[in-house]
Write an enzyme that holds these catalytic residues in place. Structure first.
Site, PDB file in Angstrom:
ATOM      1  N   SER A 156       4.940  24.073  12.050  1.00  0.00           N
ATOM      2  CA  SER A 156       4.611  25.767  12.738  1.00  0.00           C
ATOM      3  C   SER A 156       5.663  26.165  12.218  1.00  0.00           C
ATOM      4  CB  SER A 156       4.220  25.236  14.580  1.00  0.00           C
ATOM      5  OG  SER A 156       6.103  24.326  14.167  1.00  0.00           O
ATOM      6  N   ASP A 295       7.589  15.252  16.083  1.00  0.00           N
ATOM      7  CA  ASP A 295       9.102  14.401  15.773  1.00  0.00           C
ATOM      8  C   ASP A 295       9.234  13.530  17.192  1.00  0.00           C
ATOM      9  OD1 ASP A 295       9.513  16.320  14.202  1.00  0.00           O
ATOM     10  OD2 ASP A 295      10.259  17.573  15.435  1.00  0.00           O
TER      11      ASP A 295
END
Length: 409
Positions: A156, A295
């Site tokens: 992103s 993450d």
């Protein structure tokens, strides 16, 4: 109740540094993250001719809406992906020639979708090694703006870089996104742009960014939700309780949704107005899609062996192009611990087991270290071949984690 103070968000600090550098006026960042990544970003701004004053608990940046002030600047982006992707984009809006390079680890990580989009917008950009990777040079003459199509399926950050660039163009940007991963990070970007005076219009995956620049602001940096995940997971694993202040219902960071995953697996979670508390319970298995919070995939993988059933994590292909191939790194290290694991292109399945002592192969990745530190709470003898790589985002992690583990409720 154990309260843990988490350092500022890396993602928010990096975006704030870009916005501050581009804004008209002096911006003050309160409680920015001080780590190798953010220091590298600040040093990059200094190299480009921006004024950055760093004091404890507060950084002040004097914006240059016209762009960098040092023609011919050479910037080393270290290991920082935001530095390596955002600073060339910022420089493209200025005038002059700018050179960028990065560590061997960062050179391996892809830039191609972003640099292709910049070229489509008329930016004179040259890669000096492998196409779509650092090192690169930009001969900048401002960016007119216009329409561009972007594939943000690997990161992103490509979209964030273009969104941040939009107000610096002469006519604005219209970005048509064909694929998008880690969408909550884009929401962080949009919210922060509003704080600096820019409202982006979105219709589906089409983003329209107006020209006109940014206005300086005083901006507080919230705690890092990805870093908080290790303490939340530690509480879930040990049956203890942890509260992280500064991360509540209005937090910008999507990675706070990791606590929803923990709740599904048996932990008790309370998200308040300005704090989040996790209390451990018996962990169960299940299937979790972590595309938007990838993450924190290693955090979940590291505690999965202690669940009562298999834990399957899906839709996390982009973790293969992070600081290391995190899917393979998690599988490798779980197997070192004696845990049964299967993986595919974009998934990992971890079976219940009794991990044994082993040295963790970190691959220089801070998130592998911090995740398997949580495993070590239930597995004495877990060590790391490169424990110091946590300096990328949390230089004091080992001390803070050991202090939490030693604290009695």
């Amino acid at each position: 109740m154990a309260v843990v103070e988490i350092p500022g968000s890396k993602s928010v600090t990096a975006r704030a540094l870009f916005l501050a550098a581009a804004a008209d006026g002096v911006t003050t960042l309160a409680r920015p993250l001080v780590s190798d990544d953010t220091e590298g970003f600040a040093e990059g701004l200094l190299g480009l001719g921006y004024q950055v004053v760093r004091e404890p608990g507060e950084w002040r940046i004097t914006g240059r809406p016209q762009g960098p002030g040092t023609d011919g600047a050479e910037v080393f982006c270290r290991d920082g992906a935001t530095t390596a992707r955002f600073l060339p984009t910022l420089a493209a809006a200025g005038h002059g020639t700018f050179h960028f390079d990065a560590s061997a680890q960062m050179r391996r990580r892809p830039l191609g979708p972003l640099t292709t989009a910049l070229r489509e917008l008329g930016v004179d950009l040259e890669h000096h090694g492998q196409d779509g990777h650092h090192p690169l040079s930009i001969r900048a003459n401002g960016v007119a703006g216009g329409e561009v199509t972007l594939d943000a399926g690997l990161s992103s950050q490509y979209l964030t870089a273009l969104l941040l660039l939009g107000p610096l163009t002469r006519t604005g940007l219209r970005i048509d996104v064909t694929d998008l991963v880690s969408a909550p990070y884009v929401e962080i970007t949009l919210a922060m742009m509003r704080s600096f005076g820019v409202e982006v219009q979105r219709e589906g995956n089409v983003f329209s960014v107006p020209p006109g620049g940014y206005t300086a602001a005083r901006y507080p940096i919230e705690p890092d939700a990805s870093t908080a995940s290790y303490f939340f997971a530690a509480a879930a694993l040990t049956g203890r309780e942890v509260t992280v202040p500064g991360l509540g219902r209005d937090a910008l960071q999507g990675d706070l949704r990791f606590v929803e995953v923990l709740a599904r697996l048996g932990a008790k979670v309370e998200v308040g107005a300005d704090a989040t508390t996790v209390t451990g319970g018996a962990l169960t298995g299940g299937t979790v899609n972590m595309r938007d919070i990838s993450d924190t995939m290693p955090t979940l993988a590291a505690i999965a062996p202690f669940a009562s059933g298999p834990v399957r994590i899906e839709d996390v292909y982009n973790t293969r192009v992070k600081e290391c191939d995190r899917l393979d790194a998690c599988a490798e290290n779980l197997r070192r611990l004696g845990v049964r694991v299967e993986t595919g292109r974009d998934w990992i399945e971890i079976h219940p087991g009794a991990p044994k002592a082993a040295e963790i192969a970190t691959h220089g990745d801070h998130r592998i270290v911090m995740s398997f530190a949580v495993t070590g709470l239930r597995t004495p003898g877990v060590t790391f071949d490169d424990p110091g790589c946590v300096r990328k985002t949390f230089p004091g992690f080992h001390e803070a984690f050991a202090a939490w583990a030693a604290r009695q409720d």
